[in-house]
Design an enzyme around this catalytic site. Structure first.
Site, PDB file in Angstrom:
ATOM      1  CG  ASP A   1      -1.807   0.817   0.948  1.00 34.19           C
ATOM      2  OD1 ASP A   1      -1.811   1.454   0.590  1.00 34.19           O
ATOM      3  OD2 ASP A   1      -3.489   0.383   0.939  1.00 34.19           O
TER       4      ASP A   1
ATOM      5  CG  HIS B   1      -0.960   1.578  -3.542  1.00 34.13           C
ATOM      6  ND1 HIS B   1      -2.293   1.205  -2.661  1.00 34.13           N
ATOM      7  CD2 HIS B   1      -0.724   1.209  -3.810  1.00 34.13           C
ATOM      8  CE1 HIS B   1      -3.033  -0.081  -3.170  1.00 34.13           C
ATOM      9  NE2 HIS B   1      -1.372  -0.179  -4.166  1.00 34.13           N
TER      10      HIS B   1
END
Ligand SMILES: *[C@@H]1O[C@H](CO)[C@@H](O)[C@H](O)[C@H]1NC(C)=O
Ligand SMILES: *[C@@H]1O[C@H](CO)[C@@H](O)[C@H](O)[C@H]1NC(C)=O
Ligand SMILES: *[C@@H]1O[C@H](CO)[C@@H](O)[C@H](O)[C@H]1NC(C)=O
Ligand SMILES: *[C@@H]1O[C@H](CO)[C@@H](O)[C@H](O)[C@H]1NC(C)=O
Length: 390
Positions: free
Chosen positions: A207, A230
């Protein structure tokens, strides 16, 4: 200058007494849960009137969920030389694996590793709510004047690190390691904290590498490599009432590789009011990043909002400077500001991003509700430039 000061100060702070967890019954035998040994060693260190050290020596130790809580009488260092392996039975939801709380002059060091046993949890992580309740590897709550250096967080079940209510906390040579398919494993999440530095660190996870929530001020991310993951994200903001402003985030001299985003600011549409100001994204190399530069004020995953109403989070004073490398999508720079409160004081300078895809389009930029000042090289042509495509 800062580093010199820092080295001078650590050299001076020689810990007085060492509290070795083996003296408290801690064993590296792969069975013994060292929760009590660590908690008791920490209690004694914390009560020491002179600076002290808790030692977890080399070896593989099993550790259940613990909270190591101050305030302490003097500086405390927890030196983890070994590998701590999370106990996986009986996970308490809404919690953390190892929490450090209310400690002034705290240091976590030692070259060791926190192994969160995430793969045992991610498999069952289809339901979003279940994932949210898995333990966070390391929590730093209300730490002041702290240092986290030369340790690794591996395969956390949820976020690797959560920083809440901290002031002057530095991560140096900190490593985060988890595969890109691990769900909701943000690297370092910062909220309601100021003076947080993440320096010369390496973050690979599933993430956000770093996510910065409301009430964050004076955040510096420098010489960090990020990916997979991310990217580095401010927000999401505006979803909840009374969020405190995010002021002063600098991301500088970083390399971001193979991530879905590079640097981004995201706010919800139809939102509560909020403020984001003094953001500086500078000297960043992007390697095959899908959205290298992104301001997204219509962030609305899973259609959880009314995307027709504008975000009420005001974004101002942003510099995006010297960003080079490759974009995995044609839209290398996307600045989608709020139609209600346009972005203000945005400066874009020296962008050189090429699209890695073989098929036609070159890299482009897309802008709405923003009129940036533009300097230097612009590849792709910046918004407002006469050569902008579409
Ligand atoms: C920040 O914390 C470090 C300890 O990690 C300390 O050496 C330094 O003096 C602190 N800085 C300020 C401004 O208090
Ligand atoms: C970071 O700075 C160092 C020293 O100035 C430089 O060698 C390095 O290439 C820079 N890295 C990035 C990603 O800009
Ligand atoms: C670039 O990223 C895309 C999408 O994430 C991926 O499919 C592709 O294999 C990557 N290319 C390289 C050279 O890594
Ligand atoms: C933005 O920058 C300008 C000029 O440097 C400054 O006057 C203004 O106070 C800044 N705004 C915010 C919200 O920090």
């Amino acid at each position: 200058m800062f580093l010199l000061l820092f080295f001078a100060s650590t050299a001076k702070a020689q810990p007085g007494r060492t509290f070795d967890i083996r003296k408290y019954g801690g064993k590296a035998d792969g069975r013994t849960d060292i929760s009590m040994a660590l908690t008791n060693a920490f209690k004694d260190a914390c009560a020491s009137p002179t600076p002290s050290k808790v030692l977890i020596p080399k070896g593989k130790f099993t550790l259940g969920q613990v909270s190591l809580k101050g305030p302490c009488k003097a500086a405390v260092e927890v030196q983890v030389q070994g590998t701590l392996v999370s106990k996986t039975d009986k996970v308490i939801p809404h919690s953390s694996w190892v929490a450090f709380q209310y400690i002034d002059q705290f240091t976590l060091s030692g070259g060791g590793m926190f192994e969160g046993q995430g793969p045992k949890a991610w498999g069952a992580c289809g339901l979003n709510s279940y994932c949210k309740h898995l333990p966070i590897n390391l929590r730093f709550d209300f730490i002041t004047n702290g240092m986290v250096r030369d340790v690794t967080s591996k395969d956390s079940k949820q976020f690797h690190v959560n920083v809440l209510g901290c002031k002057n906390l530095t991560f140096l040579h900190f490593t985060i390691s988890a595969p890109d398919h691990s769900i909701n494993t943000d690297g370092i999440h910062i909220g309601r904290s100021s003076g947080i530095n993440i320096l010369e660190s390496n973050i690979a996870t599933g993430d956000d590498c770093v996510s910065i929530g409301d009430g964050s001020e004076q955040i510096l991310i420098s010489k960090v490599t990020c990916g997979p993951g991310h990217g580095i994200s401010v927000g999401s903001l505006g979803k909840y009432q009374n969020e405190a402003p995010v002021i002063g985030v600098t991301v500088r001299n970083c390399t971001i590789s193979g991530t879905s985003n590079g640097v981004r600011i995201k706010t919800w549409p139809a939102s509560y009011p909020g403020t984001v100001s003094n953001m500086h994204f500078e000297d960043i190399i992007m390697n095959n990043v899908s959205n290298p530069v992104l301001i997204d004020q219509v962030y609305c995953p899973w259609n959880e909002c009314n995307a027709k109403l504008p975000s009420r989070v005001k974004i101002s004073n942003v510099t995006i400077k010297n960003i080079r490398g490759t974009s995995a999508s044609p839209v290398a720079v996307k600045l989608a500001c709020s139609s209600g409160i346009p972005c203000q004081g945005v400066e874009i300078a020296d962008i050189d991003l090429t699209y890695t895809g073989k098929e036609a389009p070159k890299a482009v930029s897309e802008c709405s509700n923003i009129r940036p000042r533009i300097f230097g090289k612009q590849n792709p042509p910046a918004c407002g430039s006469p050569t902008t495509s579409n």
